[in-house]
Design an enzyme around this catalytic site. Sequence first.
Site, PDB file in Angstrom:
ATOM      1  N   HIS A  72      -4.051 -10.283  11.442  1.00 26.70           N
ATOM      2  CA  HIS A  72      -4.279  -9.721  10.106  1.00 26.70           C
ATOM      3  C   HIS A  72      -3.704 -10.650   9.045  1.00 26.70           C
ATOM      4  CE1 HIS A  72      -5.352  -5.220  10.702  1.00 26.70           C
ATOM      5  NE2 HIS A  72      -5.860  -5.948  11.660  1.00 26.70           N
ATOM      6  N   TYR A 201      -0.975   1.086   3.296  1.00 26.36           N
ATOM      7  CA  TYR A 201       0.293   1.772   3.037  1.00 26.36           C
ATOM      8  C   TYR A 201       0.091   2.563   1.744  1.00 26.36           C
ATOM      9  CZ  TYR A 201       2.661  -1.163   6.519  1.00 26.36           C
ATOM     10  OH  TYR A 201       3.054  -1.776   7.696  1.00 26.36           O
ATOM     11  N   PRO A 293      10.357   2.641  10.231  1.00 28.36           N
ATOM     12  CA  PRO A 293       9.191   1.862  10.637  1.00 28.36           C
ATOM     13  C   PRO A 293       8.348   1.277   9.495  1.00 28.36           C
ATOM     14  CG  PRO A 293       8.858   4.210  11.066  1.00 28.36           C
ATOM     15  CD  PRO A 293      10.265   4.065  10.620  1.00 28.36           C
ATOM     16  N   LYS A 297       9.341  -3.601  11.609  1.00 27.77           N
ATOM     17  CA  LYS A 297      10.290  -4.622  12.078  1.00 27.77           C
ATOM     18  C   LYS A 297      10.987  -4.322  13.404  1.00 27.77           C
ATOM     19  CE  LYS A 297       9.909  -7.561   8.766  1.00 27.77           C
ATOM     20  NZ  LYS A 297       8.617  -8.148   9.096  1.00 27.77           N
ATOM     21  N   TYR A 385       7.339  -9.363   5.121  1.00 26.20           N
ATOM     22  CA  TYR A 385       6.454  -8.638   6.043  1.00 26.20           C
ATOM     23  C   TYR A 385       6.055  -9.512   7.236  1.00 26.20           C
ATOM     24  CZ  TYR A 385       2.989  -5.255   7.601  1.00 26.20           C
ATOM     25  OH  TYR A 385       2.279  -4.332   8.356  1.00 26.20           O
TER      26      TYR A 385
END
Length: 390
Positions: A72, A201, A293, A297, A385
Amino acid sequence: MRTQVAIIGAGPAGLLLGQLLYKAGIDNIILEQRSADYVLGRIRAGVLEQVSVDLLEAAGAAERMHAEGLPHDGIELLFGGQRHRIDLHELTGGKRVMVYGQTEVTRDLMAARAAAGLTTVYEATNVQPLDFDGDQPRVTYEHDGVSHTLQCDFIAGCDGFHGVCRASVPPQQIRTFEKVYPFGWLGLLSDTPPVSDELIYAHTERGFALCSQRSLTRSRYYLQVPLTEKVEDWSDERFWDELKLRLDPEARAQLVTGPSLEKSMAPLRSFVTEPMRFGRMFLAGDAAHIVPPTGAKGLNLAASDVGYLHQAMTEYYQQGSYEGIERYSERCLRRIWNAERFSWWMTSLMHNFPEGGGFDAKVQAAELGYIVRSRAAATALAENYVGLAL
Ligand code: RFL
Ligand code: PHB
């Protein structure tokens, strides 16, 4: 019985360590309290950083991930009813993440371990690490009603948050840092195509939602819910209805619903143990630290701890050097605290904090707006990220 490294826990941390040690010619035995099927039944992480991908390659367990995993290049932030893309690849100079489920990582590591003929004792009970402050540590356990003692050079505590290793350390030798959040995540897995190519998100007045995926035909969704909620009270229909209310109109129209394969609740917590080595026992993964979460990570930190631990043990056995062993805690904790900060920040940014009295929501809206307007702010999110180079 004797081995060089006794590993407690056959989650991703223990299995990955076992494979890396085996590749370096270091003998190891894993003791796991559950059955292999139980371990594979736990639905957890879905996003791998490059560091984790590299370690799975080094462990010889990356073939299926490369064939079936989904690289991704971006994620989407949904707020104020609109989606905004964060171009991870462009903002980080070419980095990306791999979407490949923890269940599949675990399955691949189990298969590699079986192919190498290495011993894993499943359904081991009363596992107890002993004498790790001296030169001759050992682990006692029971299996099929018979008591055993495993002599070893080192003990690797890869036994998760509720494990026995951290609990065996005298309280005066250990410090813990903790933050508990006033909500949890309700997760649903289904054989339906993901609502979007990339992860969404979503920050909404009704709470956070995450649209994730396991493959082109399997989706994983999460809803922020109060800790008092019970899974039994959430029919599939109720879950889908609530998810729709947290999506933008386009995603709502595209969402394909279907029967759940699994539904579970997870509390959110930040937790760190210092140090992570106690004589000849090391803690790695969730045994030493937990992140909420939201930053994806947890599994990646477990993998990077194992990377340092395998390096330290290889230096010890091949060169007689104690340096990696002595620096293990410090190396891990630098990476851990950065991931803790990012995971706490993503959680604070994206969730609904009803007790904030409206102030928190206004600050969140300002910050989300800043992230999509400012390349610097978006870059800070993107580089954390995909994983900081530390
Ligand atoms: P695990 O996976 O908990 O494995 C520990 C193993 O030890 C065994 N055990 C014992 N064995 C022998 N004797 C004892 N006394 C024992 N006590 C325990 C247990 O049975 C178990 O098999 O820890 P490990 O290996 O450190 O791996 C950590 C990861 O599982 C965890 O950090 C991630 O799942 C966190 N996480 C995520 N991480 C990511 O990197 N990306 C993600 O996208 C992501 N999403 C998530 C997540 C965790 C979640 N939950 C449910 C907490 C999403 C969720 C919802
Ligand atoms: C998941 O797919 O389980 C997942 C993905 C991203 C996260 C957390 C969980 O941040």
